[in-house]
Motif scaffolding. Sequence first.
Motif, PDB file in Angstrom:
ATOM      1  N   SER A 132      11.736  13.144 -33.439  1.00  0.00           N
ATOM      2  CA  SER A 132      12.724  14.019 -33.568  1.00  0.00           C
ATOM      3  C   SER A 132      13.299  14.307 -32.209  1.00  0.00           C
ATOM      4  N   TRP A 133      13.778  15.682 -32.245  1.00  0.00           N
ATOM      5  CA  TRP A 133      14.538  16.117 -30.968  1.00  0.00           C
ATOM      6  C   TRP A 133      14.240  17.355 -30.596  1.00  0.00           C
ATOM      7  N   ARG A 134      14.305  17.754 -29.650  1.00  0.00           N
ATOM      8  CA  ARG A 134      13.701  19.187 -29.201  1.00  0.00           C
ATOM      9  C   ARG A 134      14.549  20.256 -30.020  1.00  0.00           C
ATOM     10  N   PRO A 135      15.982  20.339 -30.098  1.00  0.00           N
ATOM     11  CA  PRO A 135      16.643  21.183 -30.713  1.00  0.00           C
ATOM     12  C   PRO A 135      16.225  21.387 -32.222  1.00  0.00           C
ATOM     13  N   ILE A 136      15.919  20.236 -32.793  1.00  0.00           N
ATOM     14  CA  ILE A 136      15.561  20.175 -34.400  1.00  0.00           C
ATOM     15  C   ILE A 136      13.970  20.803 -34.379  1.00  0.00           C
ATOM     16  N   ALA A 137      13.198  20.248 -33.361  1.00  0.00           N
ATOM     17  CA  ALA A 137      11.743  21.042 -33.364  1.00  0.00           C
ATOM     18  C   ALA A 137      12.104  22.438 -33.124  1.00  0.00           C
ATOM     19  N   GLU A 138      12.861  23.153 -32.323  1.00  0.00           N
ATOM     20  CA  GLU A 138      12.584  24.525 -31.863  1.00  0.00           C
ATOM     21  C   GLU A 138      13.244  25.152 -33.195  1.00  0.00           C
ATOM     22  N   GLY A 245      14.309  -1.339 -37.229  1.00  0.00           N
ATOM     23  CA  GLY A 245      15.837  -0.895 -37.349  1.00  0.00           C
ATOM     24  C   GLY A 245      15.868   0.645 -37.130  1.00  0.00           C
ATOM     25  N   PRO A 246      15.505   1.444 -38.121  1.00  0.00           N
ATOM     26  CA  PRO A 246      15.411   2.857 -38.205  1.00  0.00           C
ATOM     27  C   PRO A 246      15.130   3.417 -36.863  1.00  0.00           C
ATOM     28  N   PHE A 247      14.077   2.924 -36.033  1.00  0.00           N
ATOM     29  CA  PHE A 247      13.714   3.363 -34.572  1.00  0.00           C
ATOM     30  C   PHE A 247      15.022   3.154 -33.716  1.00  0.00           C
ATOM     31  N   GLU A 248      15.580   1.986 -33.829  1.00  0.00           N
ATOM     32  CA  GLU A 248      16.667   1.797 -32.847  1.00  0.00           C
ATOM     33  C   GLU A 248      17.705   2.564 -33.213  1.00  0.00           C
ATOM     34  N   ASP A 249      18.093   3.038 -34.592  1.00  0.00           N
ATOM     35  CA  ASP A 249      19.135   3.745 -34.886  1.00  0.00           C
ATOM     36  C   ASP A 249      18.937   5.487 -34.352  1.00  0.00           C
ATOM     37  N   TYR A 250      17.710   5.515 -34.355  1.00  0.00           N
ATOM     38  CA  TYR A 250      17.198   7.077 -33.866  1.00  0.00           C
ATOM     39  C   TYR A 250      17.529   6.861 -32.450  1.00  0.00           C
ATOM     40  N   LEU A 251      17.224   6.081 -31.530  1.00  0.00           N
ATOM     41  CA  LEU A 251      17.482   5.869 -30.232  1.00  0.00           C
ATOM     42  C   LEU A 251      18.881   5.977 -29.944  1.00  0.00           C
ATOM     43  N   ALA A 252      19.850   5.312 -30.593  1.00  0.00           N
ATOM     44  CA  ALA A 252      21.050   5.053 -30.239  1.00  0.00           C
ATOM     45  C   ALA A 252      21.923   5.999 -30.759  1.00  0.00           C
ATOM     46  N   THR A 258      19.730  10.803 -37.197  1.00  0.00           N
ATOM     47  CA  THR A 258      18.466  10.928 -37.649  1.00  0.00           C
ATOM     48  C   THR A 258      17.730  12.013 -36.946  1.00  0.00           C
ATOM     49  N   PRO A 259      17.747  13.118 -37.734  1.00  0.00           N
ATOM     50  CA  PRO A 259      17.090  14.331 -36.967  1.00  0.00           C
ATOM     51  C   PRO A 259      15.685  14.200 -37.018  1.00  0.00           C
ATOM     52  N   MET A 260      15.010  13.500 -38.061  1.00  0.00           N
ATOM     53  CA  MET A 260      13.647  13.395 -38.223  1.00  0.00           C
ATOM     54  C   MET A 260      13.506  12.052 -38.630  1.00  0.00           C
ATOM     55  N   LEU A 261      12.514  11.371 -38.062  1.00  0.00           N
ATOM     56  CA  LEU A 261      12.280   9.842 -38.693  1.00  0.00           C
ATOM     57  C   LEU A 261      10.675   9.497 -38.553  1.00  0.00           C
ATOM     58  N   VAL A 262      10.200   9.270 -39.747  1.00  0.00           N
ATOM     59  CA  VAL A 262       8.778   9.046 -39.981  1.00  0.00           C
ATOM     60  C   VAL A 262       8.530   7.812 -38.959  1.00  0.00           C
ATOM     61  N   ALA A 263       7.490   7.692 -38.236  1.00  0.00           N
ATOM     62  CA  ALA A 263       7.578   6.691 -37.054  1.00  0.00           C
ATOM     63  C   ALA A 263       6.156   6.408 -36.780  1.00  0.00           C
ATOM     64  N   PRO A 276      10.547   5.913 -18.333  1.00  0.00           N
ATOM     65  CA  PRO A 276      10.146   7.315 -17.823  1.00  0.00           C
ATOM     66  C   PRO A 276      10.810   8.342 -17.607  1.00  0.00           C
ATOM     67  N   ASP A 277      12.125   7.962 -17.519  1.00  0.00           N
ATOM     68  CA  ASP A 277      13.291   9.192 -17.085  1.00  0.00           C
ATOM     69  C   ASP A 277      13.357   9.869 -18.615  1.00  0.00           C
ATOM     70  N   LYS A 278      13.061   9.247 -19.509  1.00  0.00           N
ATOM     71  CA  LYS A 278      13.349   9.673 -21.078  1.00  0.00           C
ATOM     72  C   LYS A 278      12.212  10.772 -21.261  1.00  0.00           C
ATOM     73  N   ALA A 279      11.170  10.646 -20.771  1.00  0.00           N
ATOM     74  CA  ALA A 279       9.752  11.104 -21.213  1.00  0.00           C
ATOM     75  C   ALA A 279      10.108  12.760 -21.172  1.00  0.00           C
ATOM     76  N   ARG A 280      10.663  13.238 -20.455  1.00  0.00           N
ATOM     77  CA  ARG A 280      10.944  14.690 -20.316  1.00  0.00           C
ATOM     78  C   ARG A 280      12.311  15.190 -20.893  1.00  0.00           C
ATOM     79  N   GLY A 281      12.812  14.364 -21.663  1.00  0.00           N
ATOM     80  CA  GLY A 281      14.295  14.621 -22.197  1.00  0.00           C
ATOM     81  C   GLY A 281      13.933  15.315 -23.783  1.00  0.00           C
ATOM     82  N   ASP A 282      15.040  15.038 -24.492  1.00  0.00           N
ATOM     83  CA  ASP A 282      15.031  15.667 -25.886  1.00  0.00           C
ATOM     84  C   ASP A 282      14.267  14.839 -26.916  1.00  0.00           C
ATOM     85  N   MET A 283      13.740  13.774 -26.626  1.00  0.00           N
ATOM     86  CA  MET A 283      13.159  13.143 -27.701  1.00  0.00           C
ATOM     87  C   MET A 283      11.574  13.552 -27.716  1.00  0.00           C
TER      88      MET A 283
END
Length: 374
Positions: A132-138, A245-252, A258-263, A276-283
């Motif tokens: 998911s994404w941090r705004p969704i999680a919040e 495929g769905p995970f690629e859509d989630y990233l792109a 995709t607000p929430m994806l079973v992964a 590593p620059d994405k590890a502290r982002g919104d994912m």
Amino acid sequence: MDGRKVAAPVLAACLLAAVGAAALYSNREVRQGQSQQAAIEEEQRQRADLRGVIGSEKEAFFADDRVKRALDQRGLTVAVEKAGSRAIANSYDPKRFDFGFPSGAPAAAQLKQAARANAVYTPFYTPIVVASWRPIAEILVANGIAQPMPGGQYTLDMKALLALSAKGTRWRELKGSAAFATGKGVLLASTDVRSSNSAAMYLALASYLANGEQVVQSNADVERVLAQVAPLFSRQGFQENSTAGPFEDYLALGMGKTPMLVAYESQLIEFWLKHPDKARGDMVMLYPQPTLYSKHVVVPYTATGHRLGQALEADPTLRSLAHEYGYRTAGERKGPELWRQRGIEVPDVLVDVVEPPSNEWLERMVRGIEQRSP
């Protein structure tokens, strides 16, 4: 009698015994090392080309040159085709393949029976998560459905989330939803449950909760839960056959698509290790409570298939490389402690874990969902 005269011979004897024991231990270590080296050299002499069908999430692992070299050290050259894990269980062909490597114990059990394999190998595994994404999680935190964890991830109350889905709740109806005030339903996205293991594991988890927190294990259980779990899949619209495929859509395409994806946890860990620059982002990852593990099981069809399973389980280089792709393994180092060194915090151990139903009952639920689909 002078005590020193008595002590000296005793001390000398002890020293000799210690030296002898050290020599014996050293010789045993040398023999064991020589035996292991001899076994590897024998494997190299007995070179084999083998072919297998794997879940799509493991394609990059087998394409890695370091993995190829480690397998080559054991005399193995591996070619793979990818398919949805549940499709693998239904496409066993001893004339074409030496092994199948699906995700998920139920699919592996079905494949083991079809192949009449006398042993299987489980070199790595990964828990089911929600990407998911941090705004969704919040938003979920504001509504009491998620809780932050140390390190930046979240726990997810699956029972509460599925209750929202069952009521048809829309994101804009939730408290604090300004960051995602859309008319989309609060619904997890997944792959096609008829072909993909990640969707089957989602079904296993949803059916457990719908069945009063009991694993489905009878026709009565199946009938009881179908009305609740079938809409979780039918309301999604088009679903892809495998997890890649769905995970690629989630990233792109981001949270709008995709607000929430079973992964799989492994998918996000692998991505963060490579970026590593994405590890502290919104994912972010949401760890369902309860959750379950997806086991990656090698089912050998031939003697060379057994050799691959043994190599993936036992070879420390291959285990270390599996960690690079986000998988947890057995052995002294299991993955999370290494990822922590790279700035990725995940739980060492998950406590609230359930088992999926047997393949028989999972298949009956899948057929029931298919029959209820428009």
